[in-house]
Design a protein around this motif. Structure first.
Motif, mmCIF file in Angstrom:
data_model
loop_
_atom_site.group_PDB
_atom_site.id
_atom_site.type_symbol
_atom_site.label_atom_id
_atom_site.label_comp_id
_atom_site.label_asym_id
_atom_site.label_seq_id
_atom_site.Cartn_x
_atom_site.Cartn_y
_atom_site.Cartn_z
ATOM 1 N N UNK A 1 28.976 46.790 48.507
ATOM 2 C CA UNK A 1 29.752 45.580 48.799
ATOM 3 C C UNK A 1 30.214 45.050 47.450
ATOM 4 N N UNK A 2 31.513 44.862 47.319
ATOM 5 C CA UNK A 2 32.105 44.420 46.053
ATOM 6 C C UNK A 2 32.779 43.079 46.292
ATOM 7 N N UNK A 3 32.439 42.097 45.485
ATOM 8 C CA UNK A 3 33.059 40.775 45.591
ATOM 9 C C UNK A 3 33.752 40.448 44.274
ATOM 10 N N UNK A 4 35.028 40.087 44.362
ATOM 11 C CA UNK A 4 35.786 39.641 43.191
ATOM 12 C C UNK A 4 36.191 38.190 43.408
ATOM 13 N N UNK A 5 35.811 37.340 42.476
ATOM 14 C CA UNK A 5 36.202 35.939 42.575
ATOM 15 C C UNK A 5 37.702 35.809 42.270
ATOM 16 N N UNK A 6 38.310 34.705 42.659
ATOM 17 C CA UNK A 6 39.735 34.516 42.384
ATOM 18 C C UNK A 6 40.040 34.717 40.893
ATOM 19 N N UNK A 7 41.084 35.465 40.613
ATOM 20 C CA UNK A 7 41.475 35.742 39.233
ATOM 21 C C UNK A 7 40.750 36.914 38.601
ATOM 22 N N UNK A 8 39.802 37.518 39.305
ATOM 23 C CA UNK A 8 39.015 38.630 38.750
ATOM 24 C C UNK A 8 39.715 39.970 38.954
ATOM 25 N N UNK A 9 39.231 40.957 38.220
ATOM 26 C CA UNK A 9 39.790 42.301 38.259
ATOM 27 C C UNK A 9 38.668 43.328 38.212
ATOM 28 N N UNK A 10 38.957 44.529 38.667
ATOM 29 C CA UNK A 10 38.001 45.630 38.560
ATOM 30 C C UNK A 10 38.079 46.308 37.201
ATOM 31 N N UNK A 11 39.140 46.061 36.458
ATOM 32 C CA UNK A 11 39.414 46.804 35.237
ATOM 33 C C UNK A 11 40.019 48.157 35.612
ATOM 34 N N UNK A 12 40.714 48.765 34.676
ATOM 35 C CA UNK A 12 41.317 50.082 34.922
ATOM 36 C C UNK A 12 40.210 51.117 35.015
ATOM 37 N N UNK A 13 40.270 51.970 36.039
ATOM 38 C CA UNK A 13 39.226 52.969 36.245
ATOM 39 C C UNK A 13 39.719 54.067 37.194
#
Length: 109
Positions: A19-31
């Motif tokens: 389960x992956x949660x990203x807050x507003x404005x967040x990113x996973x980064x290039x991958x």
């Protein structure tokens, strides 16, 4: 879809669900990933950008997609919304020691 899902795990030696949660404005980064992924967005909106041509797609809550493996399929995920983005990712790993993702530089660097 009947033929697609079994093919995802054809060469997998390990399957993991996260389960992956990203807050507003967040990113996973290039991958990129070593094995294919099945991703389901359960809350929010994912903006998915692909390194090959910088094209983007928007994935809404309730939608799913498959990510292809390999460095040629580098990408970044962004939460450009105002609510948390929640995704469930099923990783079909080619080896028990494979990392879930591998960082890659942004395109053009």
């Amino acid at each position: 879809m009947k033929d697609t899902l079994p093919a995802l795990g054809r060469h997998a030696q390990l399957v993991q669900v996260r389960r992956i949660t990203l807050s507003p404005g967040s990113t996973t980064g290039w991958h990129y990933h070593h094995g294919p992924l099945l991703v389901v967005v359960s809350q929010g909106v994912l903006t998915h950008t692909f390194a090959r041509d910088l094209s983007t797609e928007t994935v809404q809550a309730g939608q799913a997609f498959v990510e292809a493996p390999g460095p040629e399929h580098g990408h970044i995920g962004n939460n450009l919304g105002t609510t948390p983005l929640v995704m469930y990712a099923v990783y079909f790993l080619p080896s028990p020691t494979s990392p879930l993702s591998e960082p890659t530089p942004p395109p053009g660097l």
